[in-house]
Write an enzyme that holds these catalytic residues in place. Sequence first.
Site, mmCIF file in Angstrom:
data_model
loop_
_atom_site.group_PDB
_atom_site.id
_atom_site.type_symbol
_atom_site.label_atom_id
_atom_site.label_comp_id
_atom_site.label_asym_id
_atom_site.label_seq_id
_atom_site.Cartn_x
_atom_site.Cartn_y
_atom_site.Cartn_z
ATOM 1 N N LYS A 117 0.816 -1.217 0.000
ATOM 2 C CA LYS A 117 0.000 0.000 0.000
ATOM 3 C C LYS A 117 0.848 1.265 0.000
ATOM 4 O O LYS A 117 0.388 2.315 -0.457
ATOM 5 C CB LYS A 117 -0.983 -0.039 1.181
ATOM 6 C CG LYS A 117 -1.998 -1.185 1.011
ATOM 7 C CD LYS A 117 -2.816 -1.445 2.264
ATOM 8 C CE LYS A 117 -4.051 -0.579 2.306
ATOM 9 N NZ LYS A 117 -4.902 -0.956 3.469
ATOM 10 N N LYS A 159 -1.458 2.460 9.384
ATOM 11 C CA LYS A 159 -1.889 1.360 8.521
ATOM 12 C C LYS A 159 -0.729 0.438 8.188
ATOM 13 O O LYS A 159 0.398 0.904 8.003
ATOM 14 C CB LYS A 159 -2.468 1.923 7.207
ATOM 15 C CG LYS A 159 -3.756 2.726 7.384
ATOM 16 C CD LYS A 159 -4.154 3.345 6.061
ATOM 17 C CE LYS A 159 -5.546 2.973 5.633
ATOM 18 N NZ LYS A 159 -5.917 3.583 4.332
ATOM 19 N N GLY A 166 -9.779 -4.966 5.825
ATOM 20 C CA GLY A 166 -10.139 -4.153 6.990
ATOM 21 C C GLY A 166 -9.225 -4.367 8.185
ATOM 22 O O GLY A 166 -9.423 -3.777 9.244
ATOM 23 N N HIS A 209 -16.711 5.980 0.764
ATOM 24 C CA HIS A 209 -15.793 5.080 0.062
ATOM 25 C C HIS A 209 -16.330 4.933 -1.360
ATOM 26 O O HIS A 209 -17.415 4.401 -1.569
ATOM 27 C CB HIS A 209 -15.743 3.717 0.757
ATOM 28 C CG HIS A 209 -14.903 2.704 0.024
ATOM 29 N ND1 HIS A 209 -13.741 2.181 0.533
ATOM 30 C CD2 HIS A 209 -15.059 2.141 -1.203
ATOM 31 C CE1 HIS A 209 -13.223 1.337 -0.358
ATOM 32 N NE2 HIS A 209 -14.015 1.289 -1.412
ATOM 33 N N LYS A 237 -16.990 -3.965 3.911
ATOM 34 C CA LYS A 237 -18.208 -3.524 3.244
ATOM 35 C C LYS A 237 -19.365 -4.480 3.530
ATOM 36 O O LYS A 237 -19.153 -5.697 3.548
ATOM 37 C CB LYS A 237 -17.944 -3.479 1.740
ATOM 38 C CG LYS A 237 -16.782 -2.543 1.396
ATOM 39 C CD LYS A 237 -16.103 -2.915 0.095
ATOM 40 C CE LYS A 237 -14.857 -2.058 -0.092
ATOM 41 N NZ LYS A 237 -13.985 -2.568 -1.164
ATOM 42 N N ARG A 293 -7.436 -7.645 -8.155
ATOM 43 C CA ARG A 293 -8.204 -8.894 -8.291
ATOM 44 C C ARG A 293 -9.650 -8.551 -8.548
ATOM 45 O O ARG A 293 -10.025 -7.380 -8.517
ATOM 46 C CB ARG A 293 -8.106 -9.666 -6.979
ATOM 47 C CG ARG A 293 -8.536 -8.777 -5.803
ATOM 48 C CD ARG A 293 -8.714 -9.515 -4.511
ATOM 49 N NE ARG A 293 -8.771 -8.647 -3.359
ATOM 50 C CZ ARG A 293 -9.846 -8.047 -2.880
ATOM 51 N NH1 ARG A 293 -11.016 -8.193 -3.486
ATOM 52 N NH2 ARG A 293 -9.789 -7.272 -1.831
ATOM 53 N N ARG A 339 -24.467 -8.033 1.188
ATOM 54 C CA ARG A 339 -23.693 -9.230 1.520
ATOM 55 C C ARG A 339 -24.452 -10.007 2.589
ATOM 56 O O ARG A 339 -24.763 -9.479 3.661
ATOM 57 C CB ARG A 339 -22.317 -8.865 2.061
ATOM 58 C CG ARG A 339 -21.434 -8.183 1.050
ATOM 59 C CD ARG A 339 -19.989 -8.157 1.532
ATOM 60 N NE ARG A 339 -19.186 -7.294 0.690
ATOM 61 C CZ ARG A 339 -17.856 -7.238 0.715
ATOM 62 N NH1 ARG A 339 -17.193 -7.993 1.586
ATOM 63 N NH2 ARG A 339 -17.196 -6.441 -0.081
HETATM 64 P P1 ADP Z 1 -13.613 -6.486 -1.260
HETATM 65 O O1 ADP Z 1 -13.609 -5.047 -1.502
HETATM 66 O O2 ADP Z 1 -13.542 -7.300 -2.483
HETATM 67 O O3 ADP Z 1 -14.653 -6.920 -0.305
HETATM 68 P P2 ADP Z 1 -11.933 -7.061 0.928
HETATM 69 O O4 ADP Z 1 -10.758 -6.204 1.246
HETATM 70 O O5 ADP Z 1 -13.105 -7.020 1.825
HETATM 71 O O6 ADP Z 1 -12.256 -6.728 -0.549
HETATM 72 O O7 ADP Z 1 -11.415 -8.546 0.811
HETATM 73 C C1 ADP Z 1 -12.118 -9.580 0.157
HETATM 74 C C2 ADP Z 1 -11.760 -10.893 0.764
HETATM 75 O O8 ADP Z 1 -10.372 -11.056 0.877
HETATM 76 C C3 ADP Z 1 -12.322 -11.051 2.135
HETATM 77 O O9 ADP Z 1 -12.670 -12.402 2.303
HETATM 78 C C4 ADP Z 1 -11.153 -10.659 3.028
HETATM 79 O O10 ADP Z 1 -11.255 -11.265 4.286
HETATM 80 C C5 ADP Z 1 -9.987 -11.178 2.230
HETATM 81 N N1 ADP Z 1 -8.718 -10.426 2.376
HETATM 82 C C6 ADP Z 1 -8.320 -9.370 1.661
HETATM 83 N N2 ADP Z 1 -7.095 -8.977 1.986
HETATM 84 C C7 ADP Z 1 -6.674 -9.797 2.961
HETATM 85 C C8 ADP Z 1 -5.471 -9.917 3.716
HETATM 86 N N3 ADP Z 1 -4.420 -9.125 3.544
HETATM 87 N N4 ADP Z 1 -5.418 -10.882 4.639
HETATM 88 C C9 ADP Z 1 -6.453 -11.706 4.820
HETATM 89 N N5 ADP Z 1 -7.590 -11.656 4.126
HETATM 90 C C10 ADP Z 1 -7.721 -10.724 3.209
HETATM 91 P P1 ADP Z 2 -8.163 -2.536 3.366
HETATM 92 O O1 ADP Z 2 -6.898 -2.849 2.616
HETATM 93 O O2 ADP Z 2 -8.266 -3.236 4.654
HETATM 94 O O3 ADP Z 2 -9.362 -2.616 2.506
HETATM 95 P P2 ADP Z 2 -8.291 0.368 3.076
HETATM 96 O O4 ADP Z 2 -7.073 1.213 3.087
HETATM 97 O O5 ADP Z 2 -8.935 0.123 1.772
HETATM 98 O O6 ADP Z 2 -7.955 -1.013 3.810
HETATM 99 O O7 ADP Z 2 -9.357 1.007 4.079
HETATM 100 C C1 ADP Z 2 -10.495 0.289 4.477
HETATM 101 C C2 ADP Z 2 -11.528 1.256 4.999
HETATM 102 O O8 ADP Z 2 -11.008 1.989 6.118
HETATM 103 C C3 ADP Z 2 -11.961 2.332 4.017
HETATM 104 O O9 ADP Z 2 -12.986 1.891 3.159
HETATM 105 C C4 ADP Z 2 -12.430 3.429 4.958
HETATM 106 O O10 ADP Z 2 -13.711 3.180 5.470
HETATM 107 C C5 ADP Z 2 -11.439 3.338 6.083
HETATM 108 N N1 ADP Z 2 -10.281 4.228 5.850
HETATM 109 C C6 ADP Z 2 -9.115 3.891 5.274
HETATM 110 N N2 ADP Z 2 -8.265 4.950 5.229
HETATM 111 C C7 ADP Z 2 -8.908 5.990 5.790
HETATM 112 C C8 ADP Z 2 -8.583 7.359 6.059
HETATM 113 N N3 ADP Z 2 -7.395 7.873 5.743
HETATM 114 N N4 ADP Z 2 -9.525 8.131 6.662
HETATM 115 C C9 ADP Z 2 -10.719 7.624 7.003
HETATM 116 N N5 ADP Z 2 -11.092 6.359 6.782
HETATM 117 C C10 ADP Z 2 -10.207 5.520 6.188
HETATM 118 MG MG MG Z 3 -9.765 -1.556 0.785
#
Ligand code: ADP
Ligand code: ADP
Ligand code: MG
Length: 467
Positions: A117, A159, A166, A209, A237, A293, A339
């Site tokens: 990231k 992060k 999440g 988002h 989500k 993906r 979902r």
């Molecule tokens: P989406 O936006 O497609 O929902 P998510 O970030 O919620 O993406 O991830 C989708 C799936 O991949 C979920 O089942 C989540 O638990 C899994 N996942 C994504 N990244 C990771 C990670 N770094 N480690 C473990 N599980 C992950």
């Molecule tokens: P993941 O890889 O786990 O999906 P993201 O960086 O996409 O992580 O962030 C997941 C969620 O966390 C976002 O959809 C948002 O709700 C929250 N988030 C992430 N970064 C920020 C930020 N800088 N400020 C506020 N909310 C954030």
């Molecule tokens: Mg994300």
Amino acid sequence: MTIRSLLVANRGEIAVRIIRAAKALGIRTVQVFSAADADMLAVRLADEAVNIGPPAAKKSYLNIEAVIAAAKAAGVDAVHPGYGFLSENGDFADAVEAAGLIFIGPSGDAIRLLGDKVAARAVAARAGVPTVPGSAGRIDDIAEARRIAGETGFPVMIKAAAGGGGRGIRIVDSMEELDRQFPQASAEAAAAFGDGGLYMEKVITKARHVEVQILGDGQNVVHCFERECSLQRRRQKVWEEAPAVGLPADIRARLCDSAVALAREVKYRGAGTVEYLYDEEAGAFYFIEVNTRIQVEHPVTEMITGIDLVQEMIRVAGGEKLSVRQEDIRITGHAIECRINAEDPARGFQPAPGTITSLAVPDQPGIRFDTMLYEGYTIPPFYDSLLGKLIVHAGDRASCIAKLEAALAALSIGGVSTTIPLHRALAGDAAVRSGDFHTRFLEPWLAAEGEARIAAVSGLETEGQSA
Ligand code: ADP
Ligand code: ADP
Ligand code: MG
């Protein structure tokens, strides 16, 4: 090379989805499964199935050697990784290619670059895409973390560079908390992701988002417009829509163009998503990450554009050019995805595995239920609790919500608790109906009124069933 057979290196509803796309393209399918998944729907639907190990994901779905051995033994041309598991593992993509097979997704190098990231933030900056104010790279020590927090101000997010799903995110409100949390976050990230690297971002307190679907063939890149995914619990989500509610046309154009610019920067191949936070009041958007993906919520985009994203990713992996041109991609109507998880929303979203005793699915034009369920199926307790996704498409957002309410009422899954009552409560909520929400809406809503509404909806359901 045209793909004539593929291995599905995943499970659950996405495995079923991939098989459906492969069948439509006349491609032979081989499904892997763990010892806990011998009965899953995808095993029944695939042309062939291979046991790759014990229930623990580390020993089966995350076991690169076992997956590649299955692919070679089955003699397939390609491997589709789905989402989660090995889908964002660049070394897996390389191993698939080293075995002489096609990986259905970007190159290992692109996955590593965009999946980190911190590196992805640098690519975004290079492509002229605005990023959330924060650290320029990885943060080496607490002194640097303090300096950056001094610049951005609190609250700030720590992060994990390798985080996802999440996980690996902490919010910090003061220097004292930063001192305490920073070392913990690093140790936790090292344990969870095998990479203790951290970065920091200012918290955008009231943001939506919004993410852009992209498709690339290694030369050309197009976007398929955006999705709105602000309704989240634990940063995951739960309800997604396309297009985004009330997004001004000029912002939409800049957002989608910036996602294409970023993907062009790395000559992207396959389906991908560029995620942003959109601050409505400031009219500003900020890049947060790229998912290299297919995403869980891809069907809402398919509904409004008519493009089959999974078929498209299989075709470009086989060396074909994108079948769609940007000027031909248009938005028709509105789509919402809920979902459906095996969790009890009336009991703190406790996981609720069990056996499906009955299943009734609404069947009408514009309603789609992507699922792993069938009557008599026993949900194993080892994996993600996602059972399926209800997706509804209609001419505009108001009629989409009306259609969704009817579809949720008609969807009945017997034998386990599910999040259907949560979605019924959300669909009936005034703020949700008017589109007035952001990423930090759902959790306070649950605490303040949502839990009571869910209980009321659940009560109605029980009465309905006993009547
Ligand atoms: P989406 O936006 O497609 O929902 P998510 O970030 O919620 O993406 O991830 C989708 C799936 O991949 C979920 O089942 C989540 O638990 C899994 N996942 C994504 N990244 C990771 C990670 N770094 N480690 C473990 N599980 C992950
Ligand atoms: P993941 O890889 O786990 O999906 P993201 O960086 O996409 O992580 O962030 C997941 C969620 O966390 C976002 O959809 C948002 O709700 C929250 N988030 C992430 N970064 C920020 C930020 N800088 N400020 C506020 N909310 C954030
Ligand atoms: Mg994300």
